[in-house]
Write an enzyme that holds these catalytic residues in place. Structure first.
Site, PDB file in Angstrom:
ATOM      1  N   ARG A 244      -4.067   3.043 -15.909  1.00 11.83           N
ATOM      2  CA  ARG A 244      -4.277   3.813 -14.675  1.00 11.83           C
ATOM      3  C   ARG A 244      -4.932   5.187 -14.896  1.00 11.83           C
ATOM      4  O   ARG A 244      -5.861   5.534 -14.181  1.00 11.83           O
ATOM      5  CB  ARG A 244      -2.963   3.971 -13.896  1.00 11.83           C
ATOM      6  CG  ARG A 244      -2.261   2.639 -13.599  1.00 11.83           C
ATOM      7  CD  ARG A 244      -1.152   2.765 -12.572  1.00 11.83           C
ATOM      8  NE  ARG A 244      -1.696   3.114 -11.288  1.00 11.83           N
ATOM      9  CZ  ARG A 244      -1.669   4.304 -10.765  1.00 11.83           C
ATOM     10  NH1 ARG A 244      -1.076   5.303 -11.400  1.00 11.83           N
ATOM     11  NH2 ARG A 244      -2.215   4.526  -9.596  1.00 11.83           N
TER      12      ARG A 244
ATOM     13  N   TYR B 264      -8.436   5.349 -13.050  1.00 12.35           N
ATOM     14  CA  TYR B 264      -8.452   6.057 -11.751  1.00 12.35           C
ATOM     15  C   TYR B 264      -8.232   7.558 -11.910  1.00 12.35           C
ATOM     16  O   TYR B 264      -8.042   8.252 -10.904  1.00 12.35           O
ATOM     17  CB  TYR B 264      -7.343   5.551 -10.821  1.00 12.35           C
ATOM     18  CG  TYR B 264      -7.125   4.067 -10.795  1.00 12.35           C
ATOM     19  CD1 TYR B 264      -8.105   3.203 -10.305  1.00 12.35           C
ATOM     20  CD2 TYR B 264      -5.925   3.524 -11.239  1.00 12.35           C
ATOM     21  CE1 TYR B 264      -7.890   1.845 -10.285  1.00 12.35           C
ATOM     22  CE2 TYR B 264      -5.706   2.159 -11.216  1.00 12.35           C
ATOM     23  CZ  TYR B 264      -6.689   1.333 -10.737  1.00 12.35           C
ATOM     24  OH  TYR B 264      -6.478  -0.016 -10.722  1.00 12.35           O
TER      25      TYR B 264
ATOM     26  N   GLY C 173       0.763  -1.244   0.000  1.00 11.50           N
ATOM     27  CA  GLY C 173       0.000   0.000   0.000  1.00 11.50           C
ATOM     28  C   GLY C 173       0.790   1.288   0.000  1.00 11.50           C
ATOM     29  O   GLY C 173       0.229   2.357  -0.274  1.00 11.50           O
TER      30      GLY C 173
ATOM     31  N   TYR D 163       1.753  -1.903 -12.235  1.00  8.13           N
ATOM     32  CA  TYR D 163       0.391  -1.812 -12.759  1.00  8.13           C
ATOM     33  C   TYR D 163       0.358  -1.183 -14.148  1.00  8.13           C
ATOM     34  O   TYR D 163      -0.616  -0.538 -14.517  1.00  8.13           O
ATOM     35  CB  TYR D 163      -0.523  -1.069 -11.768  1.00  8.13           C
ATOM     36  CG  TYR D 163      -0.473  -1.661 -10.375  1.00  8.13           C
ATOM     37  CD1 TYR D 163      -0.984  -2.935 -10.129  1.00  8.13           C
ATOM     38  CD2 TYR D 163       0.130  -0.979  -9.312  1.00  8.13           C
ATOM     39  CE1 TYR D 163      -0.913  -3.499  -8.859  1.00  8.13           C
ATOM     40  CE2 TYR D 163       0.206  -1.538  -8.041  1.00  8.13           C
ATOM     41  CZ  TYR D 163      -0.316  -2.801  -7.824  1.00  8.13           C
ATOM     42  OH  TYR D 163      -0.244  -3.356  -6.571  1.00  8.13           O
TER      43      TYR D 163
ATOM     44  N   CYS E  78     -10.271   3.443 -29.302  1.00 11.92           N
ATOM     45  CA  CYS E  78     -11.540   4.120 -29.615  1.00 11.92           C
ATOM     46  C   CYS E  78     -12.410   4.277 -28.367  1.00 11.92           C
ATOM     47  O   CYS E  78     -13.480   3.695 -28.255  1.00 11.92           O
ATOM     48  CB  CYS E  78     -12.284   3.353 -30.685  1.00 11.92           C
ATOM     49  SG  CYS E  78     -12.559   1.645 -30.242  1.00 11.92           S
TER      50      CYS E  78
HETATM   51  N1  LLP Z   1      -1.244  -6.969  -0.759  1.00 11.41           N
HETATM   52  C1  LLP Z   1      -2.530  -7.052  -1.116  1.00 11.41           C
HETATM   53  C2  LLP Z   1      -3.415  -7.967  -0.386  1.00 11.41           C
HETATM   54  C3  LLP Z   1      -3.033  -6.266  -2.170  1.00 11.41           C
HETATM   55  O1  LLP Z   1      -4.315  -6.347  -2.507  1.00 11.41           O
HETATM   56  C4  LLP Z   1      -2.157  -5.393  -2.856  1.00 11.41           C
HETATM   57  C5  LLP Z   1      -2.622  -4.562  -3.967  1.00 11.41           C
HETATM   58  C6  LLP Z   1      -0.798  -5.351  -2.454  1.00 11.41           C
HETATM   59  C7  LLP Z   1      -0.385  -6.147  -1.393  1.00 11.41           C
HETATM   60  C8  LLP Z   1       0.206  -4.453  -3.108  1.00 11.41           C
HETATM   61  O2  LLP Z   1      -0.129  -3.140  -2.963  1.00 11.41           O
HETATM   62  P1  LLP Z   1       0.901  -1.963  -3.354  1.00 11.41           P
HETATM   63  O3  LLP Z   1       2.088  -2.060  -2.430  1.00 11.41           O
HETATM   64  O4  LLP Z   1       1.277  -2.156  -4.772  1.00 11.41           O
HETATM   65  O5  LLP Z   1       0.103  -0.741  -3.149  1.00 11.41           O
HETATM   66  N2  LLP Z   1      -4.133  -1.343 -10.019  1.00 11.41           N
HETATM   67  C9  LLP Z   1      -4.053  -0.360  -8.978  1.00 11.41           C
HETATM   68  C10 LLP Z   1      -3.499  -0.934  -7.704  1.00 11.41           C
HETATM   69  C11 LLP Z   1      -4.299  -2.113  -7.183  1.00 11.41           C
HETATM   70  C12 LLP Z   1      -3.666  -2.720  -5.954  1.00 11.41           C
HETATM   71  C13 LLP Z   1      -4.344  -3.976  -5.562  1.00 11.41           C
HETATM   72  N3  LLP Z   1      -3.804  -4.630  -4.426  1.00 11.41           N
HETATM   73  C14 LLP Z   1      -3.241   0.822  -9.463  1.00 11.41           C
HETATM   74  O6  LLP Z   1      -2.770   0.805 -10.594  1.00 11.41           O
HETATM   75  O7  LLP Z   1      -3.113   1.818  -8.755  1.00 11.41           O
END
Ligand code: LLP
Length: 400
Positions: free
Chosen positions: A298, A302, A224, A358, A329
């Site tokens: 992205r 978002y 996160g 991502y 398109c």
């Molecule tokens: N652990 C779990 C249970 C998760 O669901 C996620 C991300 C992570 C770890 C890794 O999170 P990070 O450190 O990358 O924030 N597609 C979106 C992000 C979706 C994240 C989903 N889960 C974007 O492009 O911003």
């Protein structure tokens, strides 16, 4: 990075990753823990291209996989089952069976029903399944609503009150070993407070269980941590890790993290070519790129911001305002709005920054666009780590 040379040889669009940045981002989190015991399980969902995952494994990273297919990639990258945590809100029966028989480090269980399914599989296979329970702490991550996961209204995890009841059943369930409390309250979190509060919840619950004689092995605080896409100030890696350690050290348990974006995001750019320039408003022009929502979803999904920079600058300087759009398109196929850049011409190269996480992981074949190649730059040399998809690749699954 030799971006122009890579584009000349491989064409565009192309993702280019720096192994040096990848290593530095991993080490920054690792180092921030000092002597406190911890394990970093790189979240493969951010980017699971084999050679990139291998770079992280060689540094000592473990893996967080979100499907049996990510588990398979992790295995091919050389991870042992004991180095893999299996997360995800909807794991099929086949996925759970695979995870139980492999004996992964933990299945991060998301509901009472899933816990029972894991128990039934483990009993049938004569195994003991290692599980962590993902709790939903009802915390607002203050991130984009599409990537916030810690509120009660989100689909993720076991509500905290229900989790306590579930714990009471665990002592008697012999096919299950509870190894940790897990939570993850969202992605691209840029302030410390939600992360600290989540860590406090996980710590309190872990202490509650330990006091009742359940020997936990670690506490899993998810991923996160955000990155600064626009150069603005955000929580630092050290501040983040310090806050987690301050909370979790009350248990003396090792901390497991599942960082994805914070490691891979800044390590990659998406290179694109300007394929058309046309008027938009009195003040701005459209710059149509050969990359769009199919290569970097992205911004469309978002409203996310990614910096866009010309790869080579023109000498005459007066900037112009551009709306960068992709070739797909869809009106939502915008890569960057209202950007001030030196004048662009058809054929110019631009780099879309922070596309390492991502980006390729969320790419699609919409409009029959082939997946772009991926290039890894390492120590002055570069190599293609995934070749460009061909029409034959795309159609190999189809019949006449
Ligand atoms: N652990 C779990 C249970 C998760 O669901 C996620 C991300 C992570 C770890 C890794 O999170 P990070 O450190 O990358 O924030 N597609 C979106 C992000 C979706 C994240 C989903 N889960 C974007 O492009 O911003």
């Amino acid at each position: 990075m030799p971006l122009a040379a890579i584009a000349a040889k491989e064409g565009t669009p192309v993702y280019v990753y720096s192994a040096a940045v990848l290593r530095e981002r991993y080490r920054a989190i690792d180092r921030a823990f000092g002597a406190y015991p911890h394990a970093l399980h790189y979240a493969m969902k951010a980017n699971s291209t084999l050679a990139l995952v291998k770079v992280l494994r060689e540094l000592g990273s473990a893996a967080d996989a979100n499907s049996i297919w990510e588990i398979e990639v992790a295995r091919r990258a050389g991870f042992e089952p004991a180095q893999i945590v299996f997360t995800g809100v909807g794991k099929s029966q086949a996925e759970l069976e695979c995870a139980v028989s492999l004996g992964v480090k933990a299945i991060n269980v998301e509901s009472a029903g899933e816990l029972s399914r894991v128990e039934a599989i483990a009993t049938r296979l004569g195994r003991t399944a290692r599980v962590a329970i993902r709790v939903n702490p009802d915390i607002d991550a203050k991130s984009h609503p599409h990537i916030s996961t810690g509120l009660k209204i989100n689909k993720f995890g076991v509500p905290i009150e229900e989790a306590r009841e579930l714990f009471d059943t665990l002592a008697s369930r012999r096919a299950l070993t509870l190894v940790a409390i897990h939570l993850h309250v969202g992605s691209q979190i840029t302030t410390i407070e939600p992360l600290r509060r989540a860590a406090a919840v996980a710590t309190d619950l872990s202490l509650h269980l330990m006091q009742r004689g359940l020997p936990l092995e670690y506490v899993d605080l998810g991923g996160g941590l955000g990155i600064s896409y626009d150069g603005g100030e955000i929580v630092s890696v050290q501040e983040y890790v310090d806050a987690l350690v301050a909370e979790a050290s009350r248990t003396s348990l090792p901390i497991v993290l599942e960082p994805g974006r914070a490691i891979a995001g800044p390590a990659g750019v998406l290179l694109a070519t300007v394929i058309d320039v046309k008027p938009r408003t009195a003040e701005s022009e459209f710059a149509v790129l050969d990359a769009g929502m199919t290569e970097l979803l992205r911004p469309a999904l978002y409203g996310a911001f990614h910096q866009i920079e010309p790869v080579s600058r023109r000498a005459d300087a007066d900037g112009r305002q551009y709306e960068f759009v992709g070739p797909v398109c869809e009106s939502s196929d915008v890569v960057g709005r209202d950007r001030q850049l030196p004048p662009l011409a058809v054929g110019d190269l631009v780099a879309i920054r922070d596309a390492g996480a991502y980006g390729s992981a969320m790419a699609s074949n919409y409009n029959r666009r082939p997946l772009p190649p991926e290039v890894l730059v390492d120590g002055g040399a570069w190599r293609v780590i995934r070749r460009r998809q061909t029409v034959d690749d795309m159609m190999a699954l189809e019949s006449q």
